[in-house]
Design an enzyme around this catalytic site. Structure first.
Site, PDB file in Angstrom:
ATOM      1  N   ARG A 273       6.981 -16.305  -9.848  1.00 19.37           N
ATOM      2  CA  ARG A 273       6.916 -15.606 -10.010  1.00 19.37           C
ATOM      3  C   ARG A 273       5.068 -15.058  -9.779  1.00 19.37           C
ATOM      4  O   ARG A 273       4.513 -13.831  -9.871  1.00 19.37           O
ATOM      5  CB  ARG A 273       7.192 -14.873 -11.652  1.00 19.37           C
ATOM      6  CG  ARG A 273       8.155 -14.653 -11.503  1.00 19.37           C
ATOM      7  CD  ARG A 273       9.206 -13.577 -12.763  1.00 19.37           C
ATOM      8  NE  ARG A 273      10.481 -13.734 -13.030  1.00 19.37           N
ATOM      9  CZ  ARG A 273      11.277 -14.132 -13.688  1.00 19.37           C
ATOM     10  NH1 ARG A 273      10.536 -15.096 -14.525  1.00 19.37           N
ATOM     11  NH2 ARG A 273      12.175 -14.617 -13.895  1.00 19.37           N
TER      12      ARG A 273
ATOM     13  N   GLU B 244      -8.033  -5.501  17.355  1.00 21.40           N
ATOM     14  CA  GLU B 244      -8.406  -4.809  15.314  1.00 21.40           C
ATOM     15  C   GLU B 244      -9.948  -3.874  15.624  1.00 21.40           C
ATOM     16  O   GLU B 244      -9.888  -3.267  15.162  1.00 21.40           O
ATOM     17  CB  GLU B 244      -7.708  -5.392  14.928  1.00 21.40           C
ATOM     18  CG  GLU B 244      -6.442  -6.775  15.033  1.00 21.40           C
ATOM     19  CD  GLU B 244      -5.259  -5.350  14.930  1.00 21.40           C
ATOM     20  OE1 GLU B 244      -5.323  -3.788  14.206  1.00 21.40           O
ATOM     21  OE2 GLU B 244      -4.172  -5.504  15.199  1.00 21.40           O
TER      22      GLU B 244
ATOM     23  N   GLU C 215       0.007   1.813   1.074  1.00 15.27           N
ATOM     24  CA  GLU C 215       0.432   2.948   2.369  1.00 15.27           C
ATOM     25  C   GLU C 215       0.684   3.579   2.309  1.00 15.27           C
ATOM     26  O   GLU C 215       2.057   4.053   2.679  1.00 15.27           O
ATOM     27  CB  GLU C 215       0.928   1.523   3.408  1.00 15.27           C
ATOM     28  CG  GLU C 215       1.185   1.612   5.372  1.00 15.27           C
ATOM     29  CD  GLU C 215       1.161   0.975   5.702  1.00 15.27           C
ATOM     30  OE1 GLU C 215       0.363  -0.273   5.403  1.00 15.27           O
ATOM     31  OE2 GLU C 215       1.781   1.648   6.581  1.00 15.27           O
TER      32      GLU C 215
ATOM     33  N   ASN D 285      -2.579   2.058  11.453  1.00 19.00           N
ATOM     34  CA  ASN D 285      -1.547   1.605  12.603  1.00 19.00           C
ATOM     35  C   ASN D 285      -1.288   2.162  13.578  1.00 19.00           C
ATOM     36  O   ASN D 285      -0.484   2.323  14.426  1.00 19.00           O
ATOM     37  CB  ASN D 285      -0.079   2.186  12.010  1.00 19.00           C
ATOM     38  CG  ASN D 285       0.853   1.113  10.660  1.00 19.00           C
ATOM     39  OD1 ASN D 285       0.188  -0.074  10.540  1.00 19.00           O
ATOM     40  ND2 ASN D 285       0.975   2.073   9.600  1.00 19.00           N
TER      41      ASN D 285
ATOM     42  N   HIS E 265       0.171   0.862  16.720  1.00 20.33           N
ATOM     43  CA  HIS E 265       0.515  -0.127  16.263  1.00 20.33           C
ATOM     44  C   HIS E 265       2.344   0.184  16.969  1.00 20.33           C
ATOM     45  O   HIS E 265       3.412  -0.412  17.443  1.00 20.33           O
ATOM     46  CB  HIS E 265       0.533  -0.692  15.748  1.00 20.33           C
ATOM     47  CG  HIS E 265      -0.072  -1.667  14.988  1.00 20.33           C
ATOM     48  ND1 HIS E 265      -1.614  -1.110  15.376  1.00 20.33           N
ATOM     49  CD2 HIS E 265      -0.692  -2.576  14.757  1.00 20.33           C
ATOM     50  CE1 HIS E 265      -2.563  -2.228  15.445  1.00 20.33           C
ATOM     51  NE2 HIS E 265      -1.708  -2.950  14.939  1.00 20.33           N
TER      52      HIS E 265
ATOM     53  N   HIS F 137       0.274  -9.575  20.391  1.00 19.67           N
ATOM     54  CA  HIS F 137       0.256  -8.090  19.938  1.00 19.67           C
ATOM     55  C   HIS F 137      -1.266  -7.626  19.494  1.00 19.67           C
ATOM     56  O   HIS F 137      -1.248  -6.420  19.860  1.00 19.67           O
ATOM     57  CB  HIS F 137      -0.427  -9.181  17.920  1.00 19.67           C
ATOM     58  CG  HIS F 137       0.150  -7.782  17.181  1.00 19.67           C
ATOM     59  ND1 HIS F 137       0.668  -7.151  16.976  1.00 19.67           N
ATOM     60  CD2 HIS F 137      -1.210  -6.968  15.834  1.00 19.67           C
ATOM     61  CE1 HIS F 137       0.291  -5.336  16.437  1.00 19.67           C
ATOM     62  NE2 HIS F 137      -0.300  -6.142  15.757  1.00 19.67           N
TER      63      HIS F 137
HETATM   64  N1  GLY Z   1      -2.108  -5.036   9.042  1.00 16.36           N
HETATM   65  C1  GLY Z   1      -2.386  -3.405   8.321  1.00 16.36           C
HETATM   66  C2  GLY Z   1      -2.443  -3.422   7.551  1.00 16.36           C
HETATM   67  O1  GLY Z   1      -2.740  -4.175   6.493  1.00 16.36           O
HETATM   68  O2  GLY Z   1      -1.834  -1.821   6.713  1.00 16.36           O
END
Ligand code: GLY
Length: 364
Positions: free
Chosen positions: A121, A185, A241, A249, A252, A269
């Site tokens: 866990r 990025e 998020e 994103n 993306h 990517h």
């Molecule tokens: N790579 C995008 C994030 O970590 O939210």
């Protein structure tokens, strides 16, 4: 040396960006109190390059260290690799107080992080990213997981590491193609939230495009540090998020479509993300969110840095259905992060297929 903090209350952690950071981690091991057993999870190709040296350093400090490998590539980012690693940890009798070090690129970080999140866990996790992409993005923020035959990253967890150790010396073993992918990025942070970073890249574009991390070590250290600080700030504000993190994103949804439509064999990517950011900028102009002059600046900086932003007509015509496989689709509706200027974004959930077709048919 820079130390940046990810602020998540009792799960806060530092990101150390430094030349030689991996050997320094070994030297201060005994002061960290992270158990006796350490599993370095890595790729076979990194064993001689970094893992053996880290193991020797850790053992000098009293740790009992094991190197566990799995094959590189998206096709091995699977539950089968996870099961094998779990079996090994159980056979080695790892306890909850012991530690996993994820040493490698994004795939190693995702798989090792997922293993750390479910073994007993959850056991201690240190991320040691060795690619630019992993140092500026993947190792920070706790996203871990594996692919499923029906899609990428569909199984996973949020599990924050205890620290991220980004040794910028490791960048010198990367190919120029890998570096350029990570750079996509970095550029993204400039576009979504960091005008100073955008200006810095513009000013140093001639050096950056050479992709010579040894000659231009201080420039690359600045790019990694600044990007890590942006990622840390976003994650500190929105770990799960539900808002701000979604802005990461940018480009993306397009990129995932491009990668899926070409069966992950043509574009890396970052290459797809650069094209995706160009398409997002085009879409933003069409939707009245972005001035054409800002779109042109975005295209100009990416071109100056050496990105190929072209897209074959046949491919662009086949992309639309692939966008709907994106994890970010909600109730069947696509969500697009769009730039509204250099350093700002919005999210639009009302992008029609006609608009998408218009954008895709305009690229060459
Ligand atoms: N790579 C995008 C994030 O970590 O939210």
């Amino acid at each position: 040396m820079s130390e940046i903090n990810v602020n998540l209350a009792d799960r806060s952690y530092p990101i150390v960006v430094e030349k030689g950071a991996i050997s320094r981690l070994a030297k201060r091991w005994h002061s960290l109190d992270l158990g006796t057993n350490v599993a370095i999870i890595t790729n076979p190709s990194l064993v001689n390059l970094y893992a053996n040296k880290l193991k020797t350093g850790l053992e000098r400090e009293g740790a009992k260290c094991h190197i566990l490998t799995f094959e590189p590539g998206e096709s091995h980012k699977t539950l089968a690799s996870v099961a094998e690693l779990l079996d090994t940890l159980l056979a080695l009798k790892f306890e909850r107080i012991d530690t996993i070090i994820a040493l490698g690129g994004g795939i190693v970080g995702d798989v090792a992080g997922f293993v750390a999140s479910i073994y007993l866990r959850g056991i201690h996790l240190i991320q040691c990213p060795t690619t630019l992409l992993a140092q500026v993005d993947a190792s920070i923020g706790g996203k871990t997981g594996v692919n499923h035959p029906t899609g990428k990253n569909l199984i996973g967890s949020f599990y924050q590491p205890l620290m991220v150790i980004s040794d910028t010396d490791t960048l010198s073993s990367l190919s120029k193609r890998e570096l350029l992918c990570g750079l996509a990025e970095v550029v993204k942070y400039g576009f979504i939230r960091d005008v100073a970073l955008f200006d810095y890249m513009y000013e140093h574009a001639a050096s950056i495009r050479e992709l010579n991390v040894t000659k231009d070590a201080s420039i690359w250290e600045h790019l990694v540090t600044r990007s890590a600080a942006n990622k840390a700030d976003v994650v500190s504000q929105d770990e799960r998020e539900s808002g701000l993190r979604e802005t990461l994103n940018l480009g993306h949804t397009f990129a995932h479509g491009i990668e899926a439509a070409t069966h992950y064999t043509v574009y890396l990517h970052g290459e797809a993300v650069a094209i995706g950011m160009r398409l997002a900028a085009d879409l933003a102009v069409l939707m009245g969110e972005l001035a054409a002059s800002d779109r042109d600046k975005m295209i100009q900086i990416m071109t100056l840095l050496g990105f190929d932003l072209s897209l074959e007509k046949r491919l662009s015509e086949s992309l639309l259905p692939y966008f709907y496989q994106d994890k970010k689709v909600r109730h069947g509706k696509l969500r697009f992060v769009l730039p509204t200027g250099i350093g700002s974004t919005t999210v639009r959930k009302d992008v029609s297929e006609d608009l998408l077709r218009a954008v895709l048919s305009s690229v060459v």
